[in-house]
Design a protein around this motif. Structure first.
Motif, mmCIF file in Angstrom:
data_model
loop_
_atom_site.group_PDB
_atom_site.id
_atom_site.type_symbol
_atom_site.label_atom_id
_atom_site.label_comp_id
_atom_site.label_asym_id
_atom_site.label_seq_id
_atom_site.Cartn_x
_atom_site.Cartn_y
_atom_site.Cartn_z
ATOM 1 N N GLY A 115 -1.934 11.648 1.548
ATOM 2 C CA GLY A 115 -2.261 12.605 0.239
ATOM 3 C C GLY A 115 -3.764 11.829 0.046
ATOM 4 O O GLY A 115 -4.471 11.261 1.073
ATOM 5 N N VAL A 116 -4.008 11.985 -1.011
ATOM 6 C CA VAL A 116 -5.275 11.451 -1.608
ATOM 7 C C VAL A 116 -5.395 9.948 -1.411
ATOM 8 O O VAL A 116 -6.546 9.474 -1.007
ATOM 9 C CB VAL A 116 -5.642 11.742 -3.027
ATOM 10 C CG1 VAL A 116 -6.853 11.195 -3.736
ATOM 11 C CG2 VAL A 116 -5.790 13.625 -3.268
ATOM 12 N N TYR A 117 -4.376 9.435 -1.547
ATOM 13 C CA TYR A 117 -4.434 7.943 -1.719
ATOM 14 C C TYR A 117 -3.405 8.026 -0.327
ATOM 15 O O TYR A 117 -2.331 7.987 -0.431
ATOM 16 C CB TYR A 117 -3.796 7.230 -2.935
ATOM 17 C CG TYR A 117 -4.481 7.656 -4.013
ATOM 18 C CD1 TYR A 117 -5.390 6.705 -4.410
ATOM 19 C CD2 TYR A 117 -4.234 8.750 -5.039
ATOM 20 C CE1 TYR A 117 -6.174 7.123 -5.672
ATOM 21 C CE2 TYR A 117 -4.867 8.896 -6.115
ATOM 22 C CZ TYR A 117 -5.702 8.247 -6.577
ATOM 23 O OH TYR A 117 -6.484 8.214 -7.740
ATOM 24 N N ALA B 171 0.939 -1.176 0.017
ATOM 25 C CA ALA B 171 0.149 0.051 0.227
ATOM 26 C C ALA B 171 0.884 1.067 -0.025
ATOM 27 O O ALA B 171 0.341 2.399 -0.678
ATOM 28 C CB ALA B 171 -0.919 0.070 1.232
ATOM 29 N N GLN B 172 1.983 1.281 0.621
ATOM 30 C CA GLN B 172 2.862 2.544 0.767
ATOM 31 C C GLN B 172 3.494 2.588 -0.703
ATOM 32 O O GLN B 172 3.562 4.017 -0.662
ATOM 33 C CB GLN B 172 3.989 2.411 1.847
ATOM 34 C CG GLN B 172 4.735 3.504 1.950
ATOM 35 C CD GLN B 172 5.741 3.517 3.299
ATOM 36 O OE1 GLN B 172 5.730 2.293 3.713
ATOM 37 N NE2 GLN B 172 6.263 4.443 3.699
ATOM 38 N N GLN B 173 3.835 1.734 -1.324
ATOM 39 C CA GLN B 173 4.565 2.020 -2.703
ATOM 40 C C GLN B 173 3.361 2.654 -3.565
ATOM 41 O O GLN B 173 3.541 3.472 -4.454
ATOM 42 C CB GLN B 173 4.906 0.843 -3.300
ATOM 43 C CG GLN B 173 6.335 0.274 -2.697
ATOM 44 C CD GLN B 173 6.607 -0.988 -3.060
ATOM 45 O OE1 GLN B 173 5.934 -1.888 -3.499
ATOM 46 N NE2 GLN B 173 8.207 -1.164 -3.088
ATOM 47 N N TYR C 29 2.499 6.275 -2.723
ATOM 48 C CA TYR C 29 3.406 7.016 -3.252
ATOM 49 C C TYR C 29 3.504 7.231 -4.540
ATOM 50 O O TYR C 29 3.628 8.509 -5.269
ATOM 51 C CB TYR C 29 4.790 6.535 -2.644
ATOM 52 C CG TYR C 29 5.858 7.458 -3.093
ATOM 53 C CD1 TYR C 29 5.995 8.498 -2.343
ATOM 54 C CD2 TYR C 29 6.744 7.125 -4.150
ATOM 55 C CE1 TYR C 29 7.189 9.366 -2.947
ATOM 56 C CE2 TYR C 29 7.760 7.840 -4.726
ATOM 57 C CZ TYR C 29 8.013 8.989 -3.943
ATOM 58 O OH TYR C 29 8.980 9.904 -4.302
ATOM 59 N N ARG C 30 3.273 6.240 -5.388
ATOM 60 C CA ARG C 30 3.329 6.404 -6.972
ATOM 61 C C ARG C 30 2.201 7.162 -7.234
ATOM 62 O O ARG C 30 2.216 8.018 -8.437
ATOM 63 C CB ARG C 30 3.355 4.937 -7.350
ATOM 64 C CG ARG C 30 4.451 4.232 -7.526
ATOM 65 C CD ARG C 30 4.416 2.978 -8.034
ATOM 66 N NE ARG C 30 5.724 2.217 -7.852
ATOM 67 C CZ ARG C 30 5.977 0.886 -8.279
ATOM 68 N NH1 ARG C 30 4.742 0.463 -9.047
ATOM 69 N NH2 ARG C 30 7.200 0.310 -7.974
#
Length: 127
Positions: free
Chosen positions: A91-93, A34-36, A39-40
């Protein structure tokens, strides 16, 4: 030249949203954590919003009022989504909330709505 610029911007945004779909589906299939993934995706939220607003503004400046009005609902939706991010989120995600309460499905739905919008207006601009 206006239609050429807007057509190229729409094509770029269409490819960007396809990237969003691929990244979110990789998260859904556990190919990414989820973190990757977040971030992307968060890296491209502001450029996506700016490109959409600039394309709508250019249409408005060159007196293509109906086409500019067609872009307003999606711009309002994305601006509202960007400004309504809670203060502690990434962020949004957000990686901690993306699996909770169907957030992943909601994000996928929103991206598919964007893809359908850009497919329709791409062919309108092409015409």
């Amino acid at each position: 030249l206006v239609y050429l610029f807007v057509l190229l911007a729409t094509g770029a945004l269409l490819f960007l949203l396809v990237y969003f779909i691929i990244t979110l589906s990789d998260l859904e299939c556990d190919y990414l954590n989820a973190q990757q993934c977040c971030y992307r995706l968060n890296m491209w939220v502001v450029p996506k919003l700016v490109a959409h607003v600039v394309a709508g503004t250019i249409l408005l400046l060159f007196s293509h009022y109906w086409l500019a009005a067609l872009s307003i609902p999606l711009a309002i939706f994305w601006i509202r989504e960007y400004w309504n991010v809670p203060s502690g989120n990434f962020g949004v995600y957000d990686p901690t909330e993306i699996h909770r309460m169907g957030q992943l499905k909601r994000h996928m739905r929103d991206v598919f709505v964007g893809v359908m919008y850009y497919l329709i207006v791409f062919f309108i601009y092409l015409y």
